[in-house]
Scaffold this motif. Structure first.
Motif, PDB file in Angstrom:
ATOM      1  N   ALA A   1       4.666  28.913  -1.564  1.00 41.89           N
ATOM      2  CA  ALA A   1       4.018  29.016  -2.862  1.00 41.89           C
ATOM      3  C   ALA A   1       3.395  27.681  -3.244  1.00 41.89           C
ATOM      4  CB  ALA A   1       5.032  29.440  -3.920  1.00 41.89           C
ATOM      5  N   GLY A   2       2.085  27.665  -3.416  1.00 45.74           N
ATOM      6  CA  GLY A   2       1.401  26.465  -3.856  1.00 45.74           C
ATOM      7  C   GLY A   2       1.155  25.444  -2.766  1.00 45.74           C
ATOM      8  N   GLY A   3       1.786  25.545  -1.621  1.00 45.13           N
ATOM      9  CA  GLY A   3       1.573  24.613  -0.536  1.00 45.13           C
ATOM     10  C   GLY A   3       2.221  23.260  -0.738  1.00 45.13           C
ATOM     11  N   ALA A   4       3.058  23.117  -1.751  1.00 47.18           N
ATOM     12  CA  ALA A   4       3.683  21.826  -2.024  1.00 47.18           C
ATOM     13  C   ALA A   4       4.880  21.617  -1.116  1.00 47.18           C
ATOM     14  CB  ALA A   4       4.108  21.750  -3.479  1.00 47.18           C
ATOM     15  N   GLY A   5       4.977  20.424  -0.570  1.00 50.09           N
ATOM     16  CA  GLY A   5       6.102  20.073   0.280  1.00 50.09           C
ATOM     17  C   GLY A   5       7.111  19.259  -0.497  1.00 50.09           C
ATOM     18  N   THR A   6       7.926  18.546   0.234  1.00 48.90           N
ATOM     19  CA  THR A   6       8.976  17.759  -0.389  1.00 48.90           C
ATOM     20  C   THR A   6       8.433  16.450  -0.945  1.00 48.90           C
ATOM     21  OG1 THR A   6       9.510  16.723   1.720  1.00 48.90           O
ATOM     22  CG2 THR A   6      10.737  18.706   1.134  1.00 48.90           C
ATOM     23  N   LEU A   7       9.073  15.945  -1.977  1.00 50.02           N
ATOM     24  CA  LEU A   7       8.733  14.656  -2.570  1.00 50.02           C
ATOM     25  C   LEU A   7       9.677  13.620  -1.992  1.00 50.02           C
ATOM     26  CD1 LEU A   7       7.094  13.070  -4.674  1.00 50.02           C
ATOM     27  CD2 LEU A   7       8.903  13.567  -6.302  1.00 50.02           C
ATOM     28  N   GLN A   8       9.118  12.593  -1.365  1.00 52.59           N
ATOM     29  CA  GLN A   8       9.913  11.543  -0.732  1.00 52.59           C
ATOM     30  C   GLN A   8       9.537  10.201  -1.315  1.00 52.59           C
ATOM     31  OE1 GLN A   8      12.489  13.319   1.227  1.00 52.59           O
ATOM     32  NE2 GLN A   8      12.246  11.357   2.206  1.00 52.59           N
ATOM     33  N   GLU A   9      10.524   9.332  -1.451  1.00 50.18           N
ATOM     34  CA  GLU A   9      10.260   7.954  -1.865  1.00 50.18           C
ATOM     35  C   GLU A   9      10.473   7.055  -0.655  1.00 50.18           C
ATOM     36  OE1 GLU A   9      11.087   5.925  -5.842  1.00 50.18           O
ATOM     37  OE2 GLU A   9      12.784   5.333  -4.588  1.00 50.18           O
ATOM     38  N   TYR A  10       9.513   6.184  -0.403  1.00 48.59           N
ATOM     39  CA  TYR A  10       9.556   5.297   0.747  1.00 48.59           C
ATOM     40  C   TYR A  10       9.455   3.848   0.302  1.00 48.59           C
ATOM     41  CZ  TYR A  10       8.330   9.513   3.369  1.00 48.59           C
ATOM     42  OH  TYR A  10       8.319  10.776   3.902  1.00 48.59           O
ATOM     43  N   LYS A  11      10.068   2.984   1.079  1.00 42.63           N
ATOM     44  CA  LYS A  11       9.931   1.540   0.913  1.00 42.63           C
ATOM     45  C   LYS A  11       8.740   1.120   1.766  1.00 42.63           C
ATOM     46  CE  LYS A  11      12.164  -2.321  -0.399  1.00 42.63           C
ATOM     47  NZ  LYS A  11      12.212  -2.684  -1.778  1.00 42.63           N
ATOM     48  N   ALA A  12       7.850   0.299   1.220  1.00 33.56           N
ATOM     49  CA  ALA A  12       6.680  -0.153   1.972  1.00 33.56           C
ATOM     50  C   ALA A  12       7.082  -1.296   2.891  1.00 33.56           C
ATOM     51  CB  ALA A  12       5.585  -0.609   1.028  1.00 33.56           C
ATOM     52  N   LYS A  13       6.649  -1.214   4.145  1.00 29.89           N
ATOM     53  CA  LYS A  13       6.923  -2.277   5.108  1.00 29.89           C
ATOM     54  C   LYS A  13       6.238  -3.559   4.662  1.00 29.89           C
ATOM     55  CE  LYS A  13       4.909  -2.638   9.240  1.00 29.89           C
ATOM     56  NZ  LYS A  13       4.531  -2.335  10.622  1.00 29.89           N
ATOM     57  N   ASP A  14       5.067  -3.421   4.059  1.00 33.14           N
ATOM     58  CA  ASP A  14       4.279  -4.548   3.590  1.00 33.14           C
ATOM     59  C   ASP A  14       3.775  -4.201   2.190  1.00 33.14           C
ATOM     60  OD1 ASP A  14       2.617  -6.721   3.289  1.00 33.14           O
ATOM     61  OD2 ASP A  14       1.144  -6.064   4.759  1.00 33.14           O
ATOM     62  N   ALA A  15       3.984  -5.083   1.221  1.00 39.09           N
ATOM     63  CA  ALA A  15       3.576  -4.806  -0.152  1.00 39.09           C
ATOM     64  C   ALA A  15       2.072  -4.600  -0.284  1.00 39.09           C
ATOM     65  CB  ALA A  15       4.031  -5.939  -1.064  1.00 39.09           C
ATOM     66  N   ALA A  16       1.288  -5.162   0.629  1.00 37.06           N
ATOM     67  CA  ALA A  16      -0.170  -4.999   0.588  1.00 37.06           C
ATOM     68  C   ALA A  16      -0.579  -3.541   0.824  1.00 37.06           C
ATOM     69  CB  ALA A  16      -0.823  -5.901   1.630  1.00 37.06           C
ATOM     70  N   MET A  17       0.282  -2.761   1.464  1.00 34.87           N
ATOM     71  CA  MET A  17      -0.015  -1.335   1.687  1.00 34.87           C
ATOM     72  C   MET A  17      -0.225  -0.614   0.365  1.00 34.87           C
ATOM     73  SD  MET A  17       2.911  -0.325   4.433  1.00 34.87           S
ATOM     74  CE  MET A  17       2.221   0.767   5.648  1.00 34.87           C
ATOM     75  N   LEU A  18       0.527  -1.018  -0.653  1.00 33.81           N
ATOM     76  CA  LEU A  18       0.497  -0.325  -1.930  1.00 33.81           C
ATOM     77  C   LEU A  18      -0.760  -0.623  -2.732  1.00 33.81           C
ATOM     78  CD1 LEU A  18       4.211  -0.836  -2.991  1.00 33.81           C
ATOM     79  CD2 LEU A  18       3.204   1.041  -1.712  1.00 33.81           C
ATOM     80  N   ASP A  19      -1.446  -1.724  -2.419  1.00 33.39           N
ATOM     81  CA  ASP A  19      -2.655  -2.085  -3.151  1.00 33.39           C
ATOM     82  C   ASP A  19      -3.853  -1.217  -2.768  1.00 33.39           C
ATOM     83  OD1 ASP A  19      -1.299  -4.070  -4.520  1.00 33.39           O
ATOM     84  OD2 ASP A  19      -1.787  -5.613  -3.039  1.00 33.39           O
TER      85      ASP A  19
END
Length: 99
Positions: free
Chosen positions: A54-72
């Motif tokens: 239903a809706g095609g929604a999968g699981t919600l996961q929280e991840y730690k970034a290996k490098d903070a620059a990834m988040l920018d």
């Protein structure tokens, strides 16, 4: 003695191949970014047949970034492809790319 070494070598090879580090890239949508803690929440896009869920929604996961620059490079609502590993129960992003 030779048989024991062979069994251990096979077990090591199987566990390496089965690790999440060798998993295919996953796709999802960024739902939250916490730059102070270098974490990102991603709603995984469901793979499979049309009408598989239903809706095609999968699981919600929280991840730690290996490098903070990834988040920018991404913002909440962006669709991304990513790869992650599991380090002692904590998911760590190894690759994050905006689609």
């Amino acid at each position: 003695m030779g048989t024991t070494k062979f069994i251990f070598a096979c077990a090591a090879a199987i566990s390496t191949l089965a690790s999440p580090a060798f998993a295919d890239d996953m796709t999802g949508m960024v739902t939250r970014i916490d730059r102070l803690n270098s974490t990102i929440s991603i709603q995984q896009t469901q793979k499979g047949t049309v009408g598989g869920s239903a809706g095609g929604a999968g699981t919600l996961q929280e991840y730690k970034a290996k490098d903070a620059a990834m988040l920018d490079a991404v913002h909440a609502g962006d669709r991304v492809t990513y790869s992650a590993t599991d380090d002692n129960g904590t998911g760590t992003l190894t690759k994050l790319q905006k689609q």
